[in-house]
Write an enzyme that holds these catalytic residues in place. Structure first.
Site, short mmCIF file in Angstrom:
data_model
loop_
_atom_site.label_atom_id
_atom_site.label_comp_id
_atom_site.label_asym_id
_atom_site.label_seq_id
_atom_site.Cartn_x
_atom_site.Cartn_y
_atom_site.Cartn_z
N VAL A 114 55.15 23.96 76.23
CA VAL A 114 56.28 23.52 75.40
C VAL A 114 57.31 24.63 75.34
CG1 VAL A 114 56.99 22.65 73.15
CG2 VAL A 114 54.74 22.05 74.06
N LYS A 150 58.31 19.40 76.21
CA LYS A 150 56.97 19.58 76.77
C LYS A 150 57.01 19.18 78.23
CE LYS A 150 52.09 18.64 75.92
NZ LYS A 150 51.14 18.07 74.94
N ARG A 199 45.99 24.43 65.31
CA ARG A 199 46.93 24.78 66.39
C ARG A 199 47.87 23.63 66.70
NH1 ARG A 199 41.99 24.16 68.47
NH2 ARG A 199 41.65 22.33 69.77
N ASN A 200 47.44 22.39 66.33
CA ASN A 200 48.27 21.21 66.62
C ASN A 200 48.96 20.66 65.38
OD1 ASN A 200 47.57 21.34 69.28
ND2 ASN A 200 45.80 19.99 69.06
N ASP A 237 42.19 15.55 68.83
CA ASP A 237 42.39 16.99 68.95
C ASP A 237 43.04 17.56 67.69
OD1 ASP A 237 43.96 19.25 71.40
OD2 ASP A 237 42.31 19.49 69.98
N ASP A 287 50.97 17.10 69.27
CA ASP A 287 50.14 17.12 70.48
C ASP A 287 49.23 15.90 70.60
OD1 ASP A 287 48.86 19.80 72.48
OD2 ASP A 287 48.93 17.66 72.83
N GLY A 305 54.76 27.31 73.29
CA GLY A 305 53.30 27.22 73.24
C GLY A 305 52.74 26.35 74.34
N LYS A 306 51.40 26.24 74.32
CA LYS A 306 50.72 25.43 75.33
C LYS A 306 50.01 24.28 74.65
CE LYS A 306 49.39 27.04 79.48
NZ LYS A 306 50.66 26.55 79.93
N GLY A 307 50.09 23.10 75.22
CA GLY A 307 49.36 21.97 74.62
C GLY A 307 48.45 21.39 75.67
N ASN A 308 47.97 20.19 75.38
CA ASN A 308 47.18 19.49 76.39
C ASN A 308 48.11 19.03 77.49
OD1 ASN A 308 44.48 19.42 75.14
ND2 ASN A 308 45.64 18.46 73.50
N1 LIG Z 1 51.32 20.98 68.95
C1 LIG Z 1 50.99 21.64 69.78
C2 LIG Z 1 50.59 22.48 70.82
C3 LIG Z 1 51.71 22.61 71.81
N2 LIG Z 1 52.89 23.12 71.15
C4 LIG Z 1 53.83 22.41 70.49
C5 LIG Z 1 54.78 23.32 70.06
C6 LIG Z 1 55.99 23.05 69.28
N3 LIG Z 1 56.52 24.12 68.66
C7 LIG Z 1 57.61 23.95 67.87
N4 LIG Z 1 58.14 25.02 67.23
C8 LIG Z 1 57.82 26.37 67.29
C9 LIG Z 1 56.73 26.88 68.02
C10 LIG Z 1 56.49 28.26 68.05
C11 LIG Z 1 57.33 29.13 67.34
C12 LIG Z 1 57.15 30.63 67.34
C13 LIG Z 1 56.03 31.09 66.45
C14 LIG Z 1 55.99 32.62 66.46
N5 LIG Z 1 55.87 33.15 67.80
C15 LIG Z 1 56.93 32.71 68.70
C16 LIG Z 1 57.02 31.17 68.76
C17 LIG Z 1 58.39 28.61 66.60
C18 LIG Z 1 58.64 27.24 66.58
N6 LIG Z 1 58.23 22.75 67.69
C19 LIG Z 1 57.69 21.68 68.32
C20 LIG Z 1 56.57 21.79 69.14
C21 LIG Z 1 56.22 20.43 69.69
C22 LIG Z 1 57.26 19.52 69.04
N7 LIG Z 1 58.11 20.39 68.26
C23 LIG Z 1 54.33 24.58 70.43
N8 LIG Z 1 53.18 24.43 71.11
#
Ligand SMILES: N#CCCn1cc(-c2nc(Nc3ccc(C4CCNCC4)cc3)nc3c2CCN3)cn1
Length: 308
Positions: free
Chosen positions: A39, A58, A156-157, A152, A170, A32-35
């Site tokens: 990530v 990240k 989403r966070n 924030d 985030d 995903g995308k954060g500030n």
């Molecule tokens: N907060 C914030 C915004 C930035 N951000 C942080 C993360 C993050 N995601 C996960 N885990 C994660 C994420 C997505 C999926 C799938 C969902 C279905 N589609 C495919 C992907 C699976 C597991 N674990 C994390 C983080 C940070 C620390 N641990 C993602 N974006």
């Protein structure tokens, strides 16, 4: 071992390894995308036999000096937070000869609340949604006990660790409130998530524990709308403001809407007691908004009532 009052988590002065070597950090997929950054899912695999642990990394977006300083602040913030309801810091990975750095965190397998609630809406009951809300309250209470303002707070966070545990993530916009004040004034607002902002944050760039409470009310709205894109806060506000606004900025229209006491509508199958809770968070006067401790107590009571 120290125990924080509200988080009931232990912060052992463990000598966890905090330096991750880039050569052992194996990229797997985007998360995903954060500030200030994106990530990625990686496996830290020093033995090279795929037995290493999965981590969320990240990466700093651009090597602009300002972003590097902000990123370093995000790392320093996350490093001192030890709470079951806040995503865990694992360490950092330097690359390009310490010119760039990445933040290594625990990987939460279910992703953010946005995708999780939408996908599982048919088997998530009110009790579980209230449980998630109470966990966010506890995480925010802990954050505020250290004088942090998240700035924030949005679905989403919020990340899902398991079917019964969510964590706040985030900390890219998080600030510490100075000891002689009870708010933080931001100079460069940047690209702000204004549809989660309290009125005073929109008009005066004023952030405080009470502006985080306003955002929590919006998160409650997202949770009880199952994060359905049709009822996303930005969409609902823009429908009310009108898509063809010209000239004056959206934030002026939004501030006037909130001043005129228009609020996000009650989500369709929202339990009767939950919408008044959102409305408490959306008091125009920040002194009238509840504390996270109050909100947590009210939500715990609702959870008990749901059980009976
Ligand atoms: N907060 C914030 C915004 C930035 N951000 C942080 C993360 C993050 N995601 C996960 N885990 C994660 C994420 C997505 C999926 C799938 C969902 C279905 N589609 C495919 C992907 C699976 C597991 N674990 C994390 C983080 C940070 C620390 N641990 C993602 N974006």
């Amino acid at each position: 071992v120290t125990q924080s009052p509200v988080c009931r988590s232990y912060s052992h002065p463990q000598h966890d390894q905090t330096l991750f070597e880039e050569r052992y950090l194996r990229y797997i997929s985007p998360l995903g995308k954060g500030n200030f950054g994106s990530v990625e899912l990686c496996r830290y695999d020093p033995l090279g036999d795929n037995t290493g642990e999965l981590v969320a990394v990240k990466k700093l977006q651009s090597n602009k000096q300002s972003n590097l300083e902000d990123f370093q602040k995000e790392v320093n913030t996350l490093h001192v937070l030890h709470c079951d309801y806040i995503v865990k810091y694992k360490g950092v990975c330097y690359s390009m000869g310490r010119l760039s750095m990445s933040l290594v965190m625990e990987y939460l397998p279910y992703g953010s609340l946005i995708g999780y609630l939408e996908k599982n809406k048919d088997n998530i009951n009110t009790r579980r949604m209230l449980l998630f809300a109470s966990q966010i309250c506890k995480g925010m209470e802990y954050l505020q006990s250290l004088r942090y303002v998240h700035r924030d707070l949005a679905a989403r966070n919020i990340l899902v660790a398991s079917e019964t545990l969510v964590k706040i993530a985030d900390f890219g916009l998080t600030k510490v409130i100075p000891h002689n004040k009870d708010y933080y004034r931001v100079t460069q607002p940047g690209e702000s998530p204004i549809f989660w902002y309290a009125p005073e944050s929109i008009t005066e760039s004023r952030f405080s524990q009470k502006s985080d409470v306003w955002s929590f009310g919006v998160v409650l709205h997202e949770i009880f709308s199952y994060c359905d894109i049709k009822y996303n806060p930005k969409r609902l506000y823009m429908q009310e403001i009108g898509h063809n606004v010209l000239g004056t900025s959206i934030s002026v229209h939004l501030a006037n809407l909130l001043k005129g006491n228009w609020r996000l509508p009650q989500p369709s199958n929202c339990p009767p007691k939950v919408y008044p809770l959102m409305r408490q968070c959306w008091a125009h006067d920040f002194d009238e908004r509840p504390y996270f401790s109050d909100l947590g107590n009210q939500i715990e009571t609702m959870i008990q009532d749901e059980r009976e």
